[in-house]
Enzyme design. Structure first.
Site, PDB file in Angstrom:
ATOM      1  N   GLY A 278      30.933  42.076  45.688  1.00  0.00           N
ATOM      2  CA  GLY A 278      31.559  42.128  47.310  1.00  0.00           C
ATOM      3  C   GLY A 278      32.753  43.894  46.926  1.00  0.00           C
TER       4      GLY A 278
ATOM      5  CD  GLN B 240      37.808  46.574  46.839  1.00  0.00           C
ATOM      6  OE1 GLN B 240      36.679  45.423  47.157  1.00  0.00           O
ATOM      7  NE2 GLN B 240      36.945  46.705  45.668  1.00  0.00           N
TER       8      GLN B 240
ATOM      9  CG  LEU C  42      33.234  47.271  42.595  1.00  0.00           C
ATOM     10  CD1 LEU C  42      32.238  46.375  43.913  1.00  0.00           C
ATOM     11  CD2 LEU C  42      32.765  47.297  41.434  1.00  0.00           C
TER      12      LEU C  42
ATOM     13  CG  HIS D 216      37.965  39.112  44.048  1.00  0.00           C
ATOM     14  ND1 HIS D 216      38.485  39.511  42.610  1.00  0.00           N
ATOM     15  CD2 HIS D 216      38.333  40.858  44.420  1.00  0.00           C
ATOM     16  CE1 HIS D 216      38.740  40.604  42.600  1.00  0.00           C
ATOM     17  NE2 HIS D 216      38.233  41.861  43.996  1.00  0.00           N
ATOM     18  CD  GLU D 217      35.516  41.250  47.445  1.00  0.00           C
ATOM     19  OE1 GLU D 217      36.089  42.496  48.081  1.00  0.00           O
ATOM     20  OE2 GLU D 217      35.032  41.319  46.434  1.00  0.00           O
TER      21      GLU D 217
HETATM   22 ZN    ZN Z   1      38.244  43.562  44.439  1.00  0.00          ZN
END
Ligand code: ZN
Length: 196
Positions: free
Chosen positions: A48, A53, A102, A143-144
């Site tokens: 995801g 980000q 990431l 999490h996302e």
């Molecule tokens: Zn993340």
């Protein structure tokens, strides 16, 4: 175009993302951005990714899991784009998971997350939908969506002893983690249920 991913310490990752209007969502610029966000997730083998980000502070995130080499034990999940998502826990049980991100390259750590979540959101066409996620799928969604509030998994790591590199995860923790999640996943016949 694959976009650059901001990493831990970049101040933008800590911003609370803004809701997006339907007009802006449906515009060419935003639709192209969503394509690029998906392309970036694919390119980096993420399960995801959230708009913040890549430096865009809007409440958009995407998830997808298909034979992911970063997380081979994750359940398959179709591509979903969540716009302005709202989460409700629907299972009072929680589980510990070694999250990875990431934006936190090379590091994993154990985080406690609910085993069931309901998401109310718009899809990329601005249509409202509701879906429930179970087990590891719920963990990915949580999490996302945390990213949209400027949170990173490292904020939720209660025991710093669980912080590890991916290499050490593979060496020392992976087998136990896969066994634990295989047992938990067996309780949930589906990872995702679209409700409307
Ligand atoms: Zn993340």
């Amino acid at each position: 175009m694959v976009l650059d991913i901001l990493t831990l310490g970049h101040p933008t990752l800590r911003k609370v993302s803004e809701p997006i209007s339907r007009d802006e969502l449906l515009g060419d610029a935003c639709q192209q951005f969503i394509d690029e966000l998906i392309e970036t997730m694919h390119h980096t083998n993420g399960a995801g990714i959230a708009a913040i980000q890549v430096g865009r502070a809007q409440r958009i995130c995407v998830i997808e899991v298909m034979d992911n080499p970063r997380y081979p034990y994750l359940p398959a999940l179709p591509l979903r784009v969540f716009v302005n998502p709202q989460l409700t826990a629907i299972d009072e049980r929680t589980a510990m998971n070694y999250d990875g991100c990431l934006s936190v390259p090379g590091i994993r750590g154990e985080v406690e997350r609910p085993l069931g979540l309901r998401v109310q959101a718009w899809d990329r066409a601005g249509n409202e939908f509701q879906a429930s996620y179970y087990g590891l799928a719920a963990i990915i969604v949580a999490h996302e969506c945390d990213h949209l509030d400027g949170q990173l998994f490292v904020d939720h790591v209660k025991d710093p002893n669980t912080l590890c590199t991916w290499e050490m995860f593979d060496q020392y923790y992976r087998q136990k983690e896969v066994e634990k999640w295989t047992a938990i996943q067996a309780e949930f016949p589906e990872a995702e249920r679209i409700e409307r």
